[in-house]
Design a protein around this motif. Structure first.
Motif, PDB file in Angstrom:
ATOM      1  N   PHE A 290      -5.039   5.520  15.318  1.00 29.96           N
ATOM      2  CA  PHE A 290      -5.380   4.923  14.031  1.00 29.96           C
ATOM      3  C   PHE A 290      -5.283   5.953  12.912  1.00 29.96           C
ATOM      4  O   PHE A 290      -5.740   7.080  13.043  1.00 29.96           O
ATOM      5  CB  PHE A 290      -6.805   4.360  14.075  1.00 29.96           C
ATOM      6  N   THR A 291      -4.674   5.537  11.805  1.00 30.04           N
ATOM      7  CA  THR A 291      -4.591   6.365  10.604  1.00 30.04           C
ATOM      8  C   THR A 291      -5.048   5.519   9.426  1.00 30.04           C
ATOM      9  O   THR A 291      -4.522   4.427   9.200  1.00 30.04           O
ATOM     10  CB  THR A 291      -3.154   6.871  10.367  1.00 30.04           C
ATOM     11  N   ASP A 292      -6.028   6.008   8.667  1.00 32.67           N
ATOM     12  CA  ASP A 292      -6.583   5.213   7.570  1.00 32.67           C
ATOM     13  C   ASP A 292      -5.630   5.153   6.376  1.00 32.67           C
ATOM     14  O   ASP A 292      -4.689   5.915   6.260  1.00 32.67           O
ATOM     15  CB  ASP A 292      -7.961   5.723   7.162  1.00 32.67           C
ATOM     16  N   ALA A 293      -5.913   4.213   5.481  1.00 35.96           N
ATOM     17  CA  ALA A 293      -5.057   3.970   4.319  1.00 35.96           C
ATOM     18  C   ALA A 293      -4.996   5.182   3.392  1.00 35.96           C
ATOM     19  O   ALA A 293      -3.940   5.475   2.822  1.00 35.96           O
ATOM     20  CB  ALA A 293      -5.544   2.738   3.555  1.00 35.96           C
TER      21      ALA A 293
ATOM     22  N   LEU B  18      -3.137  -0.463   2.115  1.00 36.40           N
ATOM     23  CA  LEU B  18      -2.132   0.445   1.557  1.00 36.40           C
ATOM     24  C   LEU B  18      -1.089  -0.325   0.766  1.00 36.40           C
ATOM     25  O   LEU B  18      -0.726   0.063  -0.351  1.00 36.40           O
ATOM     26  CB  LEU B  18      -1.472   1.242   2.681  1.00 36.40           C
ATOM     27  N   ALA B  19      -0.596  -1.420   1.331  1.00 32.19           N
ATOM     28  CA  ALA B  19       0.421  -2.234   0.650  1.00 32.19           C
ATOM     29  C   ALA B  19      -0.119  -2.798  -0.658  1.00 32.19           C
ATOM     30  O   ALA B  19       0.581  -2.812  -1.676  1.00 32.19           O
ATOM     31  CB  ALA B  19       0.885  -3.361   1.568  1.00 32.19           C
ATOM     32  N   ALA B  20      -1.373  -3.233  -0.665  1.00 30.87           N
ATOM     33  CA  ALA B  20      -1.976  -3.766  -1.891  1.00 30.87           C
ATOM     34  C   ALA B  20      -2.180  -2.673  -2.929  1.00 30.87           C
ATOM     35  O   ALA B  20      -1.972  -2.890  -4.116  1.00 30.87           O
ATOM     36  CB  ALA B  20      -3.307  -4.442  -1.563  1.00 30.87           C
ATOM     37  N   ALA B  21      -2.570  -1.488  -2.472  1.00 28.20           N
ATOM     38  CA  ALA B  21      -2.836  -0.395  -3.409  1.00 28.20           C
ATOM     39  C   ALA B  21      -1.562   0.166  -4.028  1.00 28.20           C
ATOM     40  O   ALA B  21      -1.531   0.490  -5.208  1.00 28.20           O
ATOM     41  CB  ALA B  21      -3.599   0.723  -2.694  1.00 28.20           C
ATOM     42  N   LEU B  22      -0.512   0.284  -3.237  1.00 22.05           N
ATOM     43  CA  LEU B  22       0.727   0.896  -3.736  1.00 22.05           C
ATOM     44  C   LEU B  22       1.764  -0.126  -4.187  1.00 22.05           C
ATOM     45  O   LEU B  22       2.808   0.252  -4.719  1.00 22.05           O
ATOM     46  CB  LEU B  22       1.322   1.821  -2.666  1.00 22.05           C
TER      47      LEU B  22
END
Length: 148
Positions: free
Chosen positions: A121-124, A72-76
């Protein structure tokens, strides 16, 4: 035979009622935090944030949730702040948010108000959707499988 069937039905109804009460309680907790900023001083305001809570013994936190948060951090990139906090170090926040299990994730809007609390767990992709909705969404809670 009929007695066993009635017992099974009674147990199923009791479990459904307990789950419904838990869902209502969690939604009430999130709504109560909608106008507060419990992460002030921990997470900088100004942009949405996703905070993951983990514990030292949580395998799923290390093997599934941490990689999802990294993705998530890499994508956003700079559009969102992503942090992982050790739940034992923040007992007030864990209690205030009603976190019952690890991993758990919390999505904050740009002002630092809590908008989503995810148990388990929650996916990206789900987290990215929640981050995208924080400007327009009312506070919500989502229950995943409760795992430790």
């Amino acid at each position: 035979m009929v007695d066993r069937l009635l017992l099974i039905i009674a147990i199923a109804v009791a479990v459904a009622l307990a789950w419904g009460c838990l869902c209502l309680w969690r939604a009430w907790k999130v709504r109560a935090l909608a106008h507060e900023t419990p992460f002030a001083g921990i997470i900088p305001a100004g942009k949405p944030a996703v905070i993951g809570f983990s514990t030292p013994g949580c395998v799923e936190c290390r093997t599934r949730q941490a990689p999802a948060l990294a993705h998530l951090a890499a994508a956003l990139e700079d559009a969102v702040t992503v942090r992982i906090l050790a739940a034992p170090e923040y007992p007030y926040l864990v209690d205030r948010l009603g976190i019952l299990t690890a991993p758990a994730t919390v999505v904050l809007d740009a002002t630092g108000a809590v908008r989503y609390v995810n148990l388990g767990f929650t996916d990206a992709a789900t987290l990215a959707g929640q981050v995208g909705n924080v400007a327009h969404a009312a506070p919500q809670t989502r229950h995943n499988a409760l795992t430790t």
